[in-house]
Design a protein around this motif. Sequence first.
Motif, short mmCIF file in Angstrom:
data_model
loop_
_atom_site.label_atom_id
_atom_site.label_comp_id
_atom_site.label_asym_id
_atom_site.label_seq_id
_atom_site.Cartn_x
_atom_site.Cartn_y
_atom_site.Cartn_z
N SER A 3 -6.54 -0.83 0.28
CA SER A 3 -5.15 -1.18 -0.01
C SER A 3 -4.51 -0.17 -0.97
O SER A 3 -3.29 -0.08 -1.04
CB SER A 3 -5.07 -2.59 -0.60
OG SER A 3 -5.77 -2.65 -1.83
N ILE A 4 -5.30 0.59 -1.67
CA ILE A 4 -4.76 1.61 -2.58
C ILE A 4 -4.17 2.76 -1.76
O ILE A 4 -3.14 3.32 -2.12
CB ILE A 4 -5.88 2.15 -3.52
CG1 ILE A 4 -6.36 1.00 -4.41
CG2 ILE A 4 -5.37 3.31 -4.35
CD1 ILE A 4 -7.57 1.36 -5.23
N VAL A 8 -0.01 5.70 0.88
CA VAL A 8 -0.18 7.13 1.19
C VAL A 8 -0.20 7.33 2.70
O VAL A 8 0.38 8.29 3.22
CB VAL A 8 -1.48 7.67 0.53
CG1 VAL A 8 -1.73 9.11 0.91
CG2 VAL A 8 -1.40 7.51 -0.98
N LYS A 9 -0.84 6.42 3.43
CA LYS A 9 -0.84 6.50 4.90
C LYS A 9 0.58 6.37 5.44
O LYS A 9 0.97 7.07 6.37
CB LYS A 9 -1.72 5.41 5.49
CG LYS A 9 -3.19 5.60 5.27
CD LYS A 9 -3.96 4.45 5.89
CE LYS A 9 -5.43 4.51 5.56
NZ LYS A 9 -6.16 3.35 6.10
N VAL A 13 2.78 9.18 7.70
CA VAL A 13 3.48 9.01 8.97
C VAL A 13 4.93 9.49 8.84
O VAL A 13 5.46 10.17 9.72
CB VAL A 13 3.43 7.53 9.42
CG1 VAL A 13 4.33 7.29 10.61
CG2 VAL A 13 2.01 7.11 9.71
N THR A 14 5.56 9.16 7.74
CA THR A 14 6.94 9.58 7.52
C THR A 14 7.05 11.10 7.48
O THR A 14 7.92 11.68 8.14
CB THR A 14 7.48 8.99 6.21
OG1 THR A 14 7.37 7.57 6.26
CG2 THR A 14 8.92 9.39 5.99
#
Length: 141
Positions: A3-4, A8-9, A13-14
């Motif tokens: 969950s940390i 960042v993931k 994607v952005t």
Amino acid sequence: MSSIFDPVKGFGVTFSTMFKKVTTELYPEVKKPTAPRYHGRHVLNRHDDGLEKCVGCELCAWACPADAIYVEGANNEEGARYSPGERYGAVYQINYLRCIFCGLCIEACPTRSLTMSNEYELALDNRQELIYTKEQLMAPL
């Protein structure tokens, strides 16, 4: 622990899509071709001699889950023959405000008089114009 790294993931994607070339479609000027089996506007077909294939059996109206089809059958007369059988569809209407383009009416038709074309432009300003009558649905000679 995972969950940390979830934000960042998301940012990954952005950032990966941020610098890609944007695809712009010029829809009204350039129309995109549809798939061969696309379910568009309905067409009432004719025989080669010009007579209607619809026999007014009303099976398409019974099969429609949205209740978008209205059919009234009538008997052919000797002086005025509309179909090769003893009956024909005197009144045929499809309400495109209700139609969900499922194709069940096509499967229910015993004479294959009702088919779907690839025409997909059915947006109009007037609601009354979206109720297609038999004359609008008939295939040209």
